[in-house]
Design an enzyme around this catalytic site. Structure first.
Site, PDB file in Angstrom:
ATOM      1  CG  LEU A 145      -2.015  -0.984   1.303  1.00 53.83           C
ATOM      2  CD1 LEU A 145      -2.662  -1.000   2.675  1.00 53.83           C
ATOM      3  CD2 LEU A 145      -3.032  -0.639   0.230  1.00 53.83           C
ATOM      4  CB  THR A 146      -0.715   3.165  -2.595  1.00 51.42           C
ATOM      5  OG1 THR A 146       0.343   4.111  -2.881  1.00 51.42           O
ATOM      6  CG2 THR A 146      -1.548   3.732  -1.463  1.00 51.42           C
ATOM      7  CB  VAL A 162       3.590   5.566  -3.725  1.00 49.50           C
ATOM      8  CG1 VAL A 162       4.813   6.066  -2.956  1.00 49.50           C
ATOM      9  CG2 VAL A 162       2.921   6.721  -4.473  1.00 49.50           C
ATOM     10  CB  CYS A 163       4.217   1.508  -0.924  1.00 48.53           C
ATOM     11  SG  CYS A 163       3.775   3.033  -0.050  1.00 48.53           S
ATOM     12  CB  THR A 164       3.558  -2.027  -4.768  1.00 47.05           C
ATOM     13  OG1 THR A 164       2.769  -2.029  -3.584  1.00 47.05           O
ATOM     14  CG2 THR A 164       3.806  -3.456  -5.211  1.00 47.05           C
TER      15      THR A 164
END
Length: 198
Positions: free
Chosen positions: A112-113, A116-118
């Site tokens: 998540l998210t 951005v994070c993945t």
């Protein structure tokens, strides 16, 4: 399929499944998102797959990890990698070191998210020679457009895009095997039960 991921050769990475970042996933139902994240964590915990958890800035709006993850995998939760703010988790040495320490070169990621994070650690891991599957429905983005763009970018970089049920079935290999039976039970309890009994 000649060379599926298995519980014996893959590691599970759950990135920033925090109570605050969950509020940013607006393109997916939160109950569905949580059920999928629980299913992945349980799959790792109950089949002996390495499970690496990471968070970003727990003391800010992102907040702590979902309580469910602590209950499902207390050891992984205690060993979680708390990043001070590094966006691409792969470039934060303690996280990458934790992944390397699993000895697995095949990675299943959700976060998540997605936008951005993945997207960044998935691409970075590919660049470092890992095989990566991203479980899109165990994450989300502020908009569907943002999610679609992240998926397209990851796919272009060589990431395999998958769903929770799909990757669990791949790991199961055979529903009649001990691993398959365990995963089938998790899938039913976390995802299928409302559909079958509803």
């Amino acid at each position: 399929m000649r060379n599926p991921f298995t519980a014996d050769d893959a590691a599970m990475l759950l990135i920033d499944h925090q109570v605050g970042t969950a509020k940013l996933a607006r393109n997916i139902d939160h109950a569905h998102l949580l059920a999928n994240a629980r299913a992945l964590a349980r799959t790792a915990a109950e089949t002996g797959m390495p499970l690496v958890l990471t968070t970003s800035q727990e003391d800010r709006f992102q907040g702590p990890l979902f309580d469910d993850l602590q209950q499902i995998a207390p050891d992984a939760h205690a060993a979680r990698v708390e990043r001070p703010g590094v966006v691409d988790a792969w470039t934060y040495a303690p996280f990458k070191d934790a992944v390397v320490a699993t000895g697995r070169k095949r990675l299943i990621m959700a976060g998540l998210t997605n936008d951005v994070c993945t997207v960044y650690p998935a691409i970075s891991a590919i660049e470092d020679g890992y095989e990566v599957q991203v479980v899109v429905d165990a994450g989300g983005s502020p908009t569907q457009e943002a999610d679609d763009i992240a998926v397209a970018r990851m796919r272009q970089a060589g990431v395999t895009i998958t769903s929770t049920n799909q990757v669990m079935a791949e790991l199961a290999t055979d529903w009649a095997s001990p691993t398959g039976q365990a995963i089938q039970g998790i899938m039913y309890e976390e995802i299928l039960k409302p559909l079958v009994e509803g």
